[in-house]
Every structure is written in structure tokens, then in C-alpha cells.
Design a protein around this motif. Structure first.
Motif, PDB file in Angstrom:
ATOM      1  N   ILE B 286      34.485   8.055 -24.178  1.00 26.84           N
ATOM      2  CA  ILE B 286      32.958   7.805 -24.329  1.00 26.84           C
ATOM      3  C   ILE B 286      32.406   7.430 -25.674  1.00 26.84           C
ATOM      4  O   ILE B 286      31.555   6.495 -25.239  1.00 26.84           O
ATOM      5  N   TYR B 287      32.785   7.558 -25.675  1.00 33.53           N
ATOM      6  CA  TYR B 287      32.033   7.975 -27.199  1.00 33.53           C
ATOM      7  C   TYR B 287      32.728   7.752 -28.584  1.00 33.53           C
ATOM      8  O   TYR B 287      31.892   7.076 -29.561  1.00 33.53           O
ATOM      9  N   MET B 289      32.583   3.978 -27.311  1.00 26.35           N
ATOM     10  CA  MET B 289      31.962   3.194 -26.800  1.00 26.35           C
ATOM     11  C   MET B 289      31.393   2.246 -27.698  1.00 26.35           C
ATOM     12  O   MET B 289      30.483   2.960 -28.805  1.00 26.35           O
ATOM     13  N   PHE B 291      28.412   0.720 -27.363  1.00 30.17           N
ATOM     14  CA  PHE B 291      27.023   0.142 -26.779  1.00 30.17           C
ATOM     15  C   PHE B 291      25.767   0.697 -28.478  1.00 30.17           C
ATOM     16  O   PHE B 291      26.177   1.362 -29.181  1.00 30.17           O
ATOM     17  N   ASN B 293      23.248   1.210 -27.535  1.00 32.77           N
ATOM     18  CA  ASN B 293      22.723   1.842 -27.892  1.00 32.77           C
ATOM     19  C   ASN B 293      23.331   3.009 -26.707  1.00 32.77           C
ATOM     20  O   ASN B 293      22.962   3.445 -25.725  1.00 32.77           O
ATOM     21  N   MET B 294      23.248   4.824 -27.849  1.00 35.33           N
ATOM     22  CA  MET B 294      24.054   5.011 -27.469  1.00 35.33           C
ATOM     23  C   MET B 294      23.427   6.452 -28.184  1.00 35.33           C
ATOM     24  O   MET B 294      24.284   6.825 -29.164  1.00 35.33           O
TER      25      MET B 294
ATOM     26  N   PRO D 284      35.319   3.606 -20.330  1.00 38.55           N
ATOM     27  CA  PRO D 284      34.466   3.567 -22.143  1.00 38.55           C
ATOM     28  C   PRO D 284      36.211   2.309 -23.238  1.00 38.55           C
ATOM     29  O   PRO D 284      36.050   2.387 -23.252  1.00 38.55           O
ATOM     30  N   TYR D 287      35.528  -0.594 -23.096  1.00 39.81           N
ATOM     31  CA  TYR D 287      33.683  -1.464 -23.943  1.00 39.81           C
ATOM     32  C   TYR D 287      34.335  -0.506 -25.606  1.00 39.81           C
ATOM     33  O   TYR D 287      32.571  -0.414 -26.502  1.00 39.81           O
ATOM     34  N   LEU D 297      27.684  -4.265 -24.423  1.00 42.98           N
ATOM     35  CA  LEU D 297      27.373  -4.236 -25.465  1.00 42.98           C
ATOM     36  C   LEU D 297      25.279  -3.435 -25.849  1.00 42.98           C
ATOM     37  O   LEU D 297      25.380  -2.949 -26.421  1.00 42.98           O
ATOM     38  N   TYR D 303      25.415   1.615 -21.883  1.00 46.74           N
ATOM     39  CA  TYR D 303      25.876   2.858 -21.909  1.00 46.74           C
ATOM     40  C   TYR D 303      25.598   3.759 -20.464  1.00 46.74           C
ATOM     41  O   TYR D 303      26.603   4.050 -20.165  1.00 46.74           O
TER      42      TYR D 303
END
Lengths: 327, 327, 327, 327, 327
Positions: B286-287, B289, B291, B293-294, D284, D287, D297, D303
Motif C-alpha cells: 500500500i505504501y 503506491m 499516489f 496525495n498520500m 496496490p 498503483y 495517481l 489513495y
């Protein structure tokens, strides 16, 4: 195909009958034993013989139909015996049981069968050799006949026993490959053959039992000990067949246990390997995260350290799983 | 190798026969019991003996071929007995069944066997000890003979029973390693040996039954109770063999169940471990990814929080699976 | 439905009875054999017949209730026989066992059954053919009756045997699909049919045994050899049924072993495949890490090298697993 | 340890013998029944008794060796009976079978055993109670003796039956934990005990059968109905033992099926869980790709949408697998 | 509770006994049959009856203890029969076997049982109906008694048979859910019930066999054919019980095979699904690598191409696995 042989009891000589009309003369001659062998006879031939030798219609009917059960039946003027010869076909290993129907009276022996039976030549030889006991009556002919047939079972049973032992011996050798499928099928085939043998051997033992215990005007009493000898051989056969039939069940069970054991080991090994790979995969997963503050990422040799870490984890887990005997 | 011994009934003394020509004299002497032991005789030696003692050709033929079934047969002038001596080979643990063919008449005992049989020395000793019962006839010789042979079965059966018990006892000890393969093979071997024993013990029990029930001019009636004693011993052997043959089937089944249970536990443990690892792997996934905006990625201690999260998940799942008894 | 036939012993002719009042006349006429066949009779019809022929109330009661056990019972003035006809239903392959209750005295044969039984026409034909033996008494009628019924079992048993053999033969063909479920159910059905057959065949064999050994004023002694012939056929049936019932257990075991083997192979293949994929996944995992110093990332063709590395790992592992026979 | 008791038949009183020399006087006194109990006697003691009571050397020898088979043997002047007493050891639950050798003549009862047997006290009590039947002879002593021993089997068999039932009852309670290993071992132990019991109970039933059918000068005929009563009890024991021995096989099979079922369910659950985790991990993974053009993204709440997507997938799959009964 | 009924043989009427002192008068009256039914009698009541009717103490003792084996015992002045009534409890489906102890002499029938037995009312009815055969003696009473009890077994056996058939029929319906656990337990329960039935049915068959073959002053010989009729019914019961006991073993095996097959299919499907997911996961893994030179990353629609690639791989693998019948 009809083949007649007659034996002059006084001169102890054997003669072939070329003309089938001689049969009528021979069968009433007290100085002669007559053996008529019919291979794959037509219904008409059998009917004609039935009339000639006054055979009971029920016995004749049994002789025209294959797949009778081994049995001995006493009629007014003759005995009717159904017996089987056993062979293994050389190429396919198939068990080949061939029925022989025997009519026996004081003066003659009639044998009826469908396919050629090799033991018959051997039987003729033995009669010539035992010629001095011919004055004991046709019982000695029947003895030679049945004894030869029963002797023919031993190589068959030995071959089946060898195959069974071979399969079991392979169990004890460490097997690297999956063979339980073939083994299961081979064991199933063997078991079927032992069952088929048993199906003829057990009633044949009963026939010999009847012949041994029996008082009859046809058989000289000196012949009883000879029938007891065949009885003994066939009882041994029946024992062996039963022993291996029983043993095969255990072998099948053992095969299942070994197969399951083999699977257990492989699955354990593979699952252990996948655990190791998952642990290894966790490490790069962690360092693939996009956190802004991850100090290790800036270390000069962080990357190499991680590779060593993964190597170390792999070695460590292999050692642990080895200890647990999962590899 | 022929070895003759004769026993002077009146003086109760035993003498070896050095010259084989003495046999002819001994066998017609009413004051003498003759024991002739033939080890691995040639066909000619047997034939010569057959003529000398007027043995029936069928019994002689049985004596020349090994692997007869245990049996007793009454002939006009003698009894013919086939019996087996049992031993376990010291090194390999192989079951060794050695056939002994016995001819017994009022005046002599002939024994024929292929390989040396150690019990024979013991038998000679016992005869010397029981010398005062010699006027009961040769039956007492046969008794000593068979009793010694049957006594030889007990250590064999005891050893097999011990091996069976050992294997079962190992079941009750918690096993950390995979042993079901070896166990299955050992059980299969044991079962085969019990079956082989049964194959000789059961007909031998029948022999003793015949000897116990039998009236015969050869046997003094005081000897019956002795044969009943051997009968009893061999019936006990047959019981034990049957009991353990039956028990071995259950043991095999139990082995399969234990093996399957062992696998179940390992697989469950491993699968649980892989679940934990997959859950752990989800977090860095998950971390990882990308994106824009996380928010967590910008936290100062986000990375360390995630590591703790993973540790927490691991501990939590281990606790849960422990509770479910999957570890 | 009541159908009467009477046979004039002297003229050897068969006549249908149209008027049921003729029965009373026929049954006391010594020159006549009477056969009365009752299909699905009402309680009243049976009771009336019982009075007419002086049948014992217990036998009458057995005849009114279906699902009797095959048996023969001797009453003062008649025999009561319960026998079964066997057929396979053409469409469903269901085993169809139909009970026939037979009352037999010196002068008449009464048959009671619920559903139409086709063998009955055949029986009538045979009686006409065997007319010259009618002076042997009603025993020959019973013989024709039972013989026809027993002959009807052979196609049934042969069909079941063929189905069993078919299933086994499919074992030997390499199966790409999972069939053990269907096979298990088919074997279970077959075993049930063999058991159901055995349940009627074994007591019917006993009936024939009684008829063969029996001395009775009803049966001419020349008929004994005929009953022995049926005995023999039914003993053969019983043997076959027992053989295949036994064999089916082994077949079921083999099916289980094969199913487990099939699973083993598939699971091994799949697990091996997942190991390969996990190893492959490790590589991009590593190069997805965010270390600042990862020299390979800057190589011009690093990306392509990694793809080739993954391909190489895949091929290498496939080769290794092939060698270990895991594919 | 030798303990003598004698009973004055006329006065119906029991006396202990303190001086062993009294034995010689007692044994020839027609007004007296003598009971001599030898616990763990030395060879010399036995030999002395043998001379005193003129016991046959074979019976004496059987009495010196343990582990005889239960049997009854008639000698000229006495009966020799081998019987077993059964107890469960209170602590370990071990089955304890203790051999008792009994010599019975018109005037005396000798009992020989190795370890103390508690039933013996009970036996003495019963004799005192049944004193009025003492003029029936020593048979009534033997009856009391055997009846007490056989009564001792019932608590043993009941305890084993209870243990079997307990194990089966646990099957019906939903088990959250793996117990099949313990269950398999317990069943194996129980089966062994039933087998061991059967091994003594069956021949003991035969002993009672002999005693019931037997005419003997030693036993008054009024005693037969008493022996029949014990026969009946022991036949019931044998039935129970056979029933549970048979039932235990099914129980073992059921245990295997349950174990396999338990594994199936756990594996299915775990595999389903791993599928869900893999599906979750895919998101994940996607992404985490580094494509330049990945519109999601840049979404503000991409997210969080992904996190919800993963949650949704998880819930969805759980629902699906629930429906398929994989959870 | 004691309930007396007496029947006046001449007038063929039945009367209840209200005053227990009438018993003494009735039992010596030759014109009367007396039936005394004791439900759950106290020891004192039994003892009193024992004295009144001169019952042997051993038979009385058997009647005071439950759980006797079915048996028939001849005493000087009466027969003692232990028989069981069978019922299925309506709610729990439990098999309920209730012991009835029967004392039968020329003049009276005593029945002793613990719990109320409903068949007893039915028995009374039948006696009233069969009143015209009462001059045959008390045998006809015993016949009615046993016949009613045996008739009570048929609904019990039919219910158990139906339950067995139901379970098997469920096999043939495609099962979407895991049921092998319940099925195994149900089969185990059924097998236990069949075993329990067998344990009483087989010795009860022996009782009827004794009654059929037996000559006795108590039984008129016209009654033999009636006992044979019950014998026949109970033999049929025994056959059915044996058939289904045997069949249940096969059913249990089939259940295990089906369970294993069910697991195989699910595991295969799940493993195949995880392979597909792993292949899918490999693709984003590759494009998550951080190589500087990865041309696809710069493609405008690379991201979407990869998503389609993953979709394509999924569909392709599903098709392949479908073909291999792994789905």
C-alpha cells in the motif's frame, strides 16, 4: 478335431485310431483303454459321441457350454469331471484358464476342450511311462491327466508371486518418482488374477478330495494315495493363492500410505520454499515504500545490505526448516 | 550327508552307525530303533533308501522336492510327515523356515532335509534323557522330534511380536519427524512374516490334531497325551500369529491416520504462516503506491509506524491462530 | 389373474382351463398334471385356492406377503418354495428381483407372483418339449421351472460383471479428467446389486441342495441328477457374485489411490508453478526498491537484463522441477 | 506360598491347614475336600506336590510355565484346567490377565498362580455359602471358582466398552481442536485390549462348553446346569468383545474421515483467505507502477478510493466464499 | 406390577386374575393355561414366584439381571427363554431393545420384563383370536408371543434400512456443501445399530432353530411348522441386517472418497486461482521497478495497455485451466 488313442492293456502298447469307426469296436473291448480327445467339437460330433458312449444328456450339455464350474459328477455309467488348465500368456502376461471336460468310465476317457492344450502331449508321454500300472484301471489315466494339469499351475502361481514380490521390493528402494498409480493398477491386476485362480483352484481341491475319499468300482484302491498326492499339491496352491490374496490387500494399503507420505514430503518442501520466498519478498516490499523519511534508503550500501539480509534470511530459514525435517 | 544312529531298546544305549551297510541289519532288528538323518541327499541316495526301507514312490518324490505343505500321510508300512523348523536369521532378521521330511515306522525314523538344522542336536540329547520311555515305541521319538521343533517357534514368534510392539510403542511417543514411510514398510514386512508363519503353523496344528486323535499300531496309547501337549503349544502359536496378523491391520490404519494427522498439522501451520506473511506484505504494498496525495508518506515517523503496524499484525495473527490451534 | 393349464399325462397334451370350476375336477384326476398360475391374486382368490387344495394357512400367508426369503418348506401334502426371478430393467439398469411362490404336490403346481414374469412363457414351451419325461411326476415340472428361472440370472450377472470390468478398464487408460466421484458412485451401486443378488442366490443354492439330497415320494429319483445340474449353475452364480463383490472392494480402494495420486500430481505441478512465479516476482520486487544507490538502475539495458534474468530463472526452475518429476 | 484349606463334607466346616504334612492325610480322606492354593511356587514345591498327588509330568510342566492357552485336559485321575482372571489396573488402565492353573480330582482342587489374585478370597466366601451342595462333589467347587473368575470379566469389559463409547461420543460434539491423533492411539489401544480379551475368552468358552456337555465320574449331573450358566455368561462376554472389536474398525475409519474433513475445512478456509489477500495485493501493486501517465495517481482522493476498493473487494469475496461454503 | 390372566381351555375364555392368591389354584388346574406377566418385579416378588412355580435358582437369577444374551434353556420342569423386543424411539430415533424373560411349562407362561412393552397387548389379542388351537398346549401361546415380538423387528429394520438408503441417495445428488462429517457420523450410528440388532437377532434365530428341531412333551408337534415360520422371519431379518452392515462399510469408504474428491476439486480451483493472481501480480511488479531506462513507462497509454495485458492473461489462463478441467 477328434483324436483317438487306444491302449492294449496286455501288450502295454498305444495306438492311434485313424478311422473313427474303430471307436465302436474299441469301447466294448475289455483289453483296451480308449482315450478320445475332442478339440472344439461341433454339436453334431458331441451328440454322436453321446449316443455311442451312452452319455447322459445333462453331462453332454455341460460339455457343450464353456465356463462350467470345476466339479465332479457321478452318473450311472461314468464320471463327469470339469477341470481347468492354467497358463500365463507369454507376451501379455494374461492368465489363461482353459476348461477341459472329462468323461471317465471303466473303459474309456473322453476329453473335450475348445482350444489346444499343450499339457495333453505331456500327458500322453506319462501314460507311456506308467504303462505297468495300467492294470489298475482307468483311474491311473485320470491321475496322470489331473496331475499334469495341476503341475501346470505351479509356474503360473510362481510367476504371479514373483510379480507381487517385485512390486513390494520396489517399495523398499527409495523412490524418486511417483509410481503409486502404476503400482496400484498392477496390484489390482494381480489381485484379480489371484481371485480368478482361486475361483478354479478351490473347487478343484474339492474334486480331488472327493476322488481321495471315494470308493468306486472304477478306481482300484491303490490309486487313492495318488489322488491324495494331487490333493496335496492343489491344497498347497490354494494356500499360496489365499496367502497372496490377503497379502495384496496390505500391499495396496501400504502403497496408499507411501503415496500419501511421498506427497506429504513434497508438499512440505514446497510450502516451506514458498514461505522462504514470501519472507524474502517482504524485504524489498518494505524498501519499495515511498515514505519521505526512510533513513536506510540513503545509506550508501543500503541496497547491498538488503540483498545480504535477504540471503541471510533465506539461509536461516533453510537451516530452521532442515532442523524441523521439512526439507 | 547321511548320519545314522541306532538305539538298543534293552540296554537303552545309543550308537552311531559308521558303515552304511549296517542299516540293512538294523532295520530288521526288533530290539533296535534306527534313526537315519539325510542332509541334502542326492537323488541316488534317496532312491537307494527308498528301496531299502520300501518307501512308497510318492512319499519319496515329495521328499526330493522342497516346499511341501506340512502334512501327515499314512502309508501301508509307515507315516510320512512334512514339518518345518523356524528360525530368525540373526543378522538380517529374515524368517527362515526349513522343511524336514520324516518317515516313521515301528522300527525306524528317517529324516530328510536340505540345510543343517540345529534343533537336531537338541533332539538327540532329549532322546538320551527320555530313554526309559523307549519301550513305548518310535512314537516317543517322533514326540521329542516334533516338540523340539515346535519349541523352536516360540523365540521366533516372540521376536516378531516384540518388533510389532516396538513399532506401536513409537506411535505413543510424540514424533517430530516423518517416519510413516519406514513404519509402513516395517509393518508390511512383519505382516508378511506372520502370514508365512501362519501358512506352516495352521497345517502343522492339523498334523498334531491327527496324531492326538489317531489310533495306530505304531503309537502306544500313552503317547497320545504327549501329542496333545504339542498340539496345545502349536494352537497357542496359531492364536498369537492370528492375533498379531489382525492387530497389524489396525496398526497400519493407525499409521496412515497419524501420517495424515502429522501432515495436517504441518500444512496448517505453514498455510497460517503464509497468511501472516501475505497480510504483512499488503502494508508495504500500500505504501509503495505512487499516489500524489498520500498523507502518511509525509509523516516523519510514518515509516517506523508502518514497521510497527506490521509487527503488530504479525503478533495479532499469531495469537489468533494459536487460539484456533492452527499453530 | 388366474391362468390354468393342465396336461394329460397319457396323451402328453396341454390344455388351457377356461372355466375355473374345472380346477376341482382336474386336481383329483391322476392322469393329469395341473398348473395354476396366479398373478397378483386378491386375498379372496388365494383363500379360495387354499381351501380347494388344502394349503396350510402359514404357507398361504407367506404367499400373500411379498419379500419372503428364498426357502423350501415341506408340508404334509405339498412343498412350498419361494424363488426369485432376476432381470435388469432395460432403461434404468435397475436390478429387478421378482418373487415367485410355488406350491408343488404330486398332482399340481401352483405359482403365485405379483408382477408379470416373462420367463413363464418360456417355461411352458419347455414343458411341451420335455413331454416324454412327464411320467416322472411333477418334479420334472419343477425342474423346468427352476432351471428357466436360474438361466435368467446369467445375463443379469454377466451385465453386472461387464459394468465392473468396464470401470476397471477405464483405470488403465490415462485419465485427463476427474472421474473418481462418478466411479465411486458406480462402484457403490454395483456392489449393492451384487449384495442384493447374493442375498437371493445363496439361499436359492440351499434350496437346490435340499432338492438334490432329498428323498421324497413326490420326486422320481431320476430327477435328482437334474436338480444337481441346477445346483451347479446356481453355485457358479454364487461364486461369481462373491468373486466380484470381493473384487469391488479392491477396485474401490484402487479408485481412492488413483484419485489421491491424481490430486498429488496436480497439486505438485501447481505448487511448483507458484514457486516459479514467486521467484520471478522477487526480482522486480528488488528493483522496485527506492534506494538511492542502486547501480543497476542506471544501466542502459538494466531493465531488459532483468527481464532476461526472469526468463532465465523461469526456464531454469522448470528444468529443475522437470528433473524432479514435479511437472 | 502354599495355602491349604480342607472342608469336612459331613460337618460342612472349613479348616485351614497349617502343617503341610497334613496334606497327605487329607487327600485320601473321602469325607474331605481339599483345596491347595500355590502362589508363585518354586519348582521343587510343584515337583513335590506332583509326586504327592500323582500329577502327570506334562500337566505339571504346563503349570510351571506361564502363558498357557486356556484349556481343559482330561488325565487319568484328574482334570487340568488353565483359566485366566481379568482385571484393569486402577492407575494405568492396563489390562491385566493372570493365569490360574487348576488341578481337579474327586477329592482335591489344586490351584497354581504367580501373582496374588483377589478373586480367590471371594471364592472362599462363596464356598462357605454354598456348603449345602458340597455332597455333589468337587464340581461345585470348580463351578464357584470359574463363576467368580468369569464374573470378574464383566467390570473389565464394561470399562473398555465405556471408553469406546466415550471416544465415539466425542465425535458427535463439534471439535474445535485436532484430536484425531490421540483418538487414533486410544482406539488402537482399546482394540488391542479387546483382542487380548478375545484371545482368552474364546477358548474359555470352549472349556465351559466341554464341561457342560461332558459326562464324568467327577461331576454330579446336577452340576451341568450350573456350568451351562457360566457358559452363557462367557458367551455373552465373547459376543460383546466381538461386537466392539468390529465396531472399533468402523470407529477408526470414521476418525480418519473426520480428521480429513477437519483438514479440508481448514485448508479451504485458509486458501480462500490467501486468495482474498492476493486480490487485495493486486490493487496496490497496480498503483505502485511508475507509468508517467496514470491519471488516478493524480486524483485528490485516489489513495483513499483505492483503500475503499480493497475493502470492497475483501468484503465481496468473503460474501462469495461464504455462499460457496468455503468459510 | 404383576398381571395375571388365565384361560379356560374348555370354554376358550380369558379371565384376569385380581387376587394373586388365585395363582396357586390356577397353576395346578389342568383345564387352565395361566399367563403371569411381571413388570419390573421386586426381588421378593420374583423369589416368591420362584417358590410357587418351583423355578430353578439359576433361571431366577438370570431373570433378575438385565442384559442376558438371548437363549433358550431346558430345565426339568420348564423352559427358560430370553428374548428381546425392539423399537425405535419416536423422537430420538434411538434403538430400544427390551429384554423379556419367559418361563414356559405345560401349564403356565411367566413373563418378566423391566419396562412396559407394548407388544404385550397385541399378544393378548392374538391369543383370543387363536383360541381354537389352545388344546395344542402352551406352545401356541409361546408361538403367538415370539411371533408378535419378531414382527416388531420389521418396522425397526425397515426404518434403519430407509435411513441408510437415504444417506446413499444423497451421494448421487451433486452436493455443493460439505456434508461428509455428518454423513460419517450418521453412518457410524447406523452401523452401531445394525451391530446391536445383529447381536440379539442372531442368537434369537438360534432359539427358533432349537424350537423347530426340538421334540418336547410341552409342544404339540403340529406347532413345529409355526416355529419354523418365525424362524424364517428372523432368518430374513438376520440376512437384511448382515447385508446392510456389510453395505455400510462400502458406504463409509465411498463417503471418504467423495469427501477427498470434493476437497481435490476445491483445492485445485483455488490453487489455479492463486496462480492466475500471481501471474497478474507479476506485471505491475515489473512496471513498479525503478530503472531509468524503461521505455514502456513513457508510452502515453502504457498504463492502460498493462491493465489490458493483465486482463488478457487472466482470461487466457482461465481458458487454459478450464481446458485442463481444473476449474
Amino acid at each position: 478335431m477328434i483324436r483317438g488313442t487306444y491302449c492294449d492293456k496286455k501288450q502295454q502298447t498305444f495306438h492311434s485310431i485313424t478311422d473313427l469307426n474303430e471307436l465302436s469296436q474299441c469301447k466294448d473291448n475289455d483289453d483296451i483303454f480308449l482315450w478320445v480327445d475332442l478339440q472344439d467339437p461341433t454339436k453334431e460330433e458331441l451328440a454322436k459321441l453321446g449316443v455311442e458312449f451312452q452319455l447322459h444328456p445333462l453331462a453332454l450339455e455341460d460339455a457343450t457350454h464353456e465356463h462350467q464350474r470345476p466339479k465332479i459328477e457321478e452318473y450311472d455309467n461314468f464320471y463327469f469331471v470339469v477341470f481347468y488348465a492354467a497358463h500365463l500368456e507369454a507376451e501379455t502376461g494374461e492368465l489363461d484358464l482353459r476348461e477341459i471336460d472329462i468323461f471317465l468310465s471303466k473303459h474309456y476317457l473322453l476329453t473335450v476342450h475348445e482350444k489346444p492344450i499343450e499339457d495333453l502331449k505331456e500327458i500322453q508321454l506319462r501314460w507311456t511311462r506308467n504303462a505297468q500300472q495300467l492294470h489298475w484301471g482307468t483311474g491311473i489315466l485320470l491321475y496322470s491327466f489331473l496331475d499334469t494339469l495341476v503341475d501346470g499351475y505351479f509356474p503360473v502361481v510362481d510367476a504371479l508371486v514373483d510379480q507381487t514380490e517385485d512390486i513390494e521390493n520396489q517399495f523398499y528402494i527409495r523412490r524418486g518418482q511417483l509410481r503409486e498409480r502404476d503400482t496400484a493398477l498392477k496390484l489390482l491386476t494381480l489381485r484379480k488374477r489371484f481371485l480368478a485362480l482361486r475361483r478354479v483352484v478351490t473347487p478343484q481341491r474339492d474334486i480331488l478330495n472327493v476322488l481321495t475319499d471315494h470308493d468306486s468300482p472304477i478306481f482300484d484302491e491303490r490309486i487313492n494315495v495318488y489322488f491324495r498326492d494331487i490333493y496335496d499339491h492343489i491344497a498347497r496352491l490354494a494356500d499360496t493363492v489365499d496367502l497372496y490374496r490377503d497379502q495384496l490387500s496390505s500391499t495396496m494399503d501400504a502403497n496408499l500410505t507411501l503415496a500419501s507420505n511421498e506427497l506429504n514430503k513434497v508438499m512440505r518442501t514446497m510450502t516451506a520454499a514458498s514461505i522462504i520466498l514470501m519472507v524474502d519478498a517482504l524485504v524489498p516490499g518494505i524498501y519499495g515504500m515511498n515514505f519521505e523519511n526512510m533513513p536506510e534508503l540513503k545509506w550508501e550500501y543500503g541496497y547491498f545490505a538488503v540483498l545480504f539480509l535477504m540471503l541471510g534470511l533465506t539461509i536461516g530459514l533453510v537451516v530452521v526448516f532442515r532442523r524441523l525435517r521439512w526439507f
